[in-house]
Design a protein around this motif. Structure first.
Motif, PDB file in Angstrom:
ATOM      1  N   VAL A 106       0.840  -1.199   0.000  1.00 14.84           N
ATOM      2  CA  VAL A 106       0.000   0.000   0.000  1.00 14.84           C
ATOM      3  C   VAL A 106       0.881   1.258   0.000  1.00 14.84           C
ATOM      4  O   VAL A 106       1.825   1.373   0.784  1.00 14.84           O
ATOM      5  CB  VAL A 106      -0.939   0.006   1.218  1.00 14.84           C
ATOM      6  CG1 VAL A 106      -1.659   1.348   1.344  1.00 14.84           C
ATOM      7  CG2 VAL A 106      -1.957  -1.120   1.099  1.00 14.84           C
ATOM      8  N   PRO A 145      -4.669  -6.481  -6.707  1.00 11.54           N
ATOM      9  CA  PRO A 145      -4.695  -5.830  -5.401  1.00 11.54           C
ATOM     10  C   PRO A 145      -6.117  -5.364  -5.067  1.00 11.54           C
ATOM     11  O   PRO A 145      -6.973  -5.258  -5.954  1.00 11.54           O
ATOM     12  CB  PRO A 145      -3.743  -4.640  -5.567  1.00 11.54           C
ATOM     13  CG  PRO A 145      -3.685  -4.394  -7.034  1.00 11.54           C
ATOM     14  CD  PRO A 145      -3.911  -5.714  -7.707  1.00 11.54           C
ATOM     15  N   GLU A 146      -6.348  -5.083  -3.815  1.00  9.05           N
ATOM     16  CA  GLU A 146      -7.701  -4.664  -3.407  1.00  9.05           C
ATOM     17  C   GLU A 146      -8.096  -3.345  -4.046  1.00  9.05           C
ATOM     18  O   GLU A 146      -9.271  -3.121  -4.381  1.00  9.05           O
ATOM     19  CB  GLU A 146      -7.768  -4.554  -1.880  1.00  9.05           C
ATOM     20  CG  GLU A 146      -7.652  -5.896  -1.170  1.00  9.05           C
ATOM     21  CD  GLU A 146      -7.521  -5.736   0.333  1.00  9.05           C
ATOM     22  OE1 GLU A 146      -7.940  -4.694   0.872  1.00  9.05           O
ATOM     23  OE2 GLU A 146      -6.989  -6.666   0.974  1.00  9.05           O
ATOM     24  N   ALA A 147      -7.121  -2.452  -4.243  1.00 14.16           N
ATOM     25  CA  ALA A 147      -7.408  -1.169  -4.889  1.00 14.16           C
ATOM     26  C   ALA A 147      -6.118  -0.586  -5.447  1.00 14.16           C
ATOM     27  O   ALA A 147      -5.045  -0.756  -4.873  1.00 14.16           O
ATOM     28  CB  ALA A 147      -8.042  -0.184  -3.896  1.00 14.16           C
ATOM     29  N   LYS A 189       0.077   3.990  -7.630  1.00 17.32           N
ATOM     30  CA  LYS A 189       0.077   3.592  -6.227  1.00 17.32           C
ATOM     31  C   LYS A 189      -0.962   2.513  -5.936  1.00 17.32           C
ATOM     32  O   LYS A 189      -2.090   2.556  -6.431  1.00 17.32           O
ATOM     33  CB  LYS A 189      -0.212   4.807  -5.329  1.00 17.32           C
ATOM     34  CG  LYS A 189       0.987   5.685  -5.058  1.00 17.32           C
ATOM     35  CD  LYS A 189       0.642   6.763  -4.045  1.00 17.32           C
ATOM     36  CE  LYS A 189       1.860   7.664  -3.789  1.00 17.32           C
ATOM     37  NZ  LYS A 189       1.539   8.733  -2.814  1.00 17.32           N
ATOM     38  N   VAL A 190      -0.541   1.555  -5.139  1.00 24.06           N
ATOM     39  CA  VAL A 190      -1.477   0.572  -4.599  1.00 24.06           C
ATOM     40  C   VAL A 190      -2.200   1.229  -3.423  1.00 24.06           C
ATOM     41  O   VAL A 190      -1.566   1.795  -2.529  1.00 24.06           O
ATOM     42  CB  VAL A 190      -0.728  -0.701  -4.149  1.00 24.06           C
ATOM     43  CG1 VAL A 190      -1.661  -1.645  -3.416  1.00 24.06           C
ATOM     44  CG2 VAL A 190      -0.104  -1.390  -5.360  1.00 24.06           C
ATOM     45  N   ARG A 191      -3.512   1.178  -3.437  1.00 29.01           N
ATOM     46  CA  ARG A 191      -4.299   1.806  -2.365  1.00 29.01           C
ATOM     47  C   ARG A 191      -4.878   0.793  -1.393  1.00 29.01           C
ATOM     48  O   ARG A 191      -5.355   1.161  -0.320  1.00 29.01           O
ATOM     49  CB  ARG A 191      -5.413   2.657  -2.972  1.00 29.01           C
ATOM     50  CG  ARG A 191      -4.904   3.768  -3.887  1.00 29.01           C
ATOM     51  CD  ARG A 191      -5.998   4.768  -4.211  1.00 29.01           C
ATOM     52  NE  ARG A 191      -7.186   4.128  -4.756  1.00 29.01           N
ATOM     53  CZ  ARG A 191      -7.352   3.802  -6.036  1.00 29.01           C
ATOM     54  NH1 ARG A 191      -6.383   4.069  -6.913  1.00 29.01           N
ATOM     55  NH2 ARG A 191      -8.460   3.239  -6.454  1.00 29.01           N
ATOM     56  N   GLY A 192      -4.858  -0.478  -1.757  1.00 30.50           N
ATOM     57  CA  GLY A 192      -5.344  -1.522  -0.868  1.00 30.50           C
ATOM     58  C   GLY A 192      -4.754  -2.855  -1.268  1.00 30.50           C
ATOM     59  O   GLY A 192      -4.658  -3.173  -2.453  1.00 30.50           O
ATOM     60  N   GLY A 193      -4.296  -3.646  -0.278  1.00 34.64           N
ATOM     61  CA  GLY A 193      -3.709  -4.946  -0.580  1.00 34.64           C
ATOM     62  C   GLY A 193      -2.284  -4.831  -1.098  1.00 34.64           C
ATOM     63  O   GLY A 193      -1.583  -3.857  -0.829  1.00 34.64           O
ATOM     64  N   THR A 194      -1.867  -5.838  -1.863  1.00 34.62           N
ATOM     65  CA  THR A 194      -0.509  -5.917  -2.394  1.00 34.62           C
ATOM     66  C   THR A 194      -0.574  -6.291  -3.868  1.00 34.62           C
ATOM     67  O   THR A 194      -1.431  -7.079  -4.275  1.00 34.62           O
ATOM     68  CB  THR A 194       0.306  -6.977  -1.623  1.00 34.62           C
ATOM     69  OG1 THR A 194       0.200  -6.738  -0.224  1.00 34.62           O
ATOM     70  CG2 THR A 194       1.771  -6.944  -2.016  1.00 34.62           C
ATOM     71  N   LYS A 195       0.336  -5.733  -4.648  1.00 35.82           N
ATOM     72  CA  LYS A 195       0.397  -6.025  -6.090  1.00 35.82           C
ATOM     73  C   LYS A 195       1.695  -6.746  -6.403  1.00 35.82           C
ATOM     74  O   LYS A 195       2.769  -6.343  -5.946  1.00 35.82           O
ATOM     75  CB  LYS A 195       0.313  -4.718  -6.878  1.00 35.82           C
ATOM     76  CG  LYS A 195       0.644  -4.820  -8.368  1.00 35.82           C
ATOM     77  CD  LYS A 195       0.692  -3.414  -8.964  1.00 35.82           C
ATOM     78  CE  LYS A 195       1.376  -3.377 -10.312  1.00 35.82           C
ATOM     79  NZ  LYS A 195       1.507  -1.990 -10.812  1.00 35.82           N
TER      80      LYS A 195
END
Length: 209
Positions: A106, A145-147, A189-195
């Motif tokens: 995140v 990722p979540e977001a 940017k990852v806003r939720g979870g992991t990429k």
């Protein structure tokens, strides 16, 4: 104009989509890898991750905040993915850099950049003296990722969303062989979870490091 044999080969892959923009030769293929293969690669990345770096420091410590893993070429799954990319693209495996994995938590990103090395960059000779510059990039999303975490190509107004197993492949050069600034892209940017992604870069000459 001569037809790019790599683009022609990719165009023949079932289910592949080509970006309809003359500025950039880019392809997207969903489900290039299955979920089990992606899970195996994610586990390898988690085992071997370290802070990512950039070739030419630009003074922005937040420019690339992901983690990187040099994937072991002797792992049978890594070798299988390498072979699948060579088969799909027709690119010579001998010109390929060792495959890398990247992990974005995140808030982590890779700001807008090109994959090729700038000829006037401080480290151009160091990175390109043996194998030349980067030609093609093959990137595969390993999860959703979540977001956040999309990849944006601003010059052609194209944003690609992560999907498990999705391949994104592009030519870093124009048809005349010159470097293509329209390949500028932002790992958002990852806003939720992991990429998680894996990346394979190909060079002008055989990889001889």
């Amino acid at each position: 104009m001569a037809t790019d044999p790599i683009a022609a080969r990719l165009s023949a892959v079932p289910g592949i989509q080509r970006l309809p923009n003359p500025k950039l030769t880019l392809f997207v293929k969903r489900d290039f890898l299955d979920a089990d293969t992606c899970a195996h690669l994610i586990a390898l990345i988690d085992l071997g991750r370290r802070p990512s770096t950039i070739a030419d420091a630009n003074g922005d410590t937040a420019f690339r905040t992901s983690e990187t893993c040099d994937l072991p070429g002797d792992d049978p799954v890594v070798a299988r993915v390498d072979a699948a990319l060579a088969a799909a693209t027709g690119l010579d495996p001998l010109h390929g850099e060792p495959m890398q994995g990247q992990r974005y938590a995140v808030g982590q990103e890779f700001k807008a950049h090109t994959d090729y090395f700038e000829p006037n960059g401080a480290d151009f000779a160091r990175y390109c003296s043996v194998a030349g510059n980067r030609t093609w990039t093959a990137m595969i999303y390993l999860n959703v990722p979540e977001a956040g975490g999309a990849t944006r190509f601003k010059a052609v107004d194209k944003t690609i969303q992560p999907e498990t197993g999705k391949l994104v492949c592009w030519n870093n050069c124009r048809a005349d062989g010159s470097l293509n600034p329209a390949t500028l892209h932002h790992g958002m940017k990852v806003r939720g979870g992991t990429k998680y992604i894996v990346t394979k870069w190909y060079r002008e000459r055989p990889w001889g490091w």
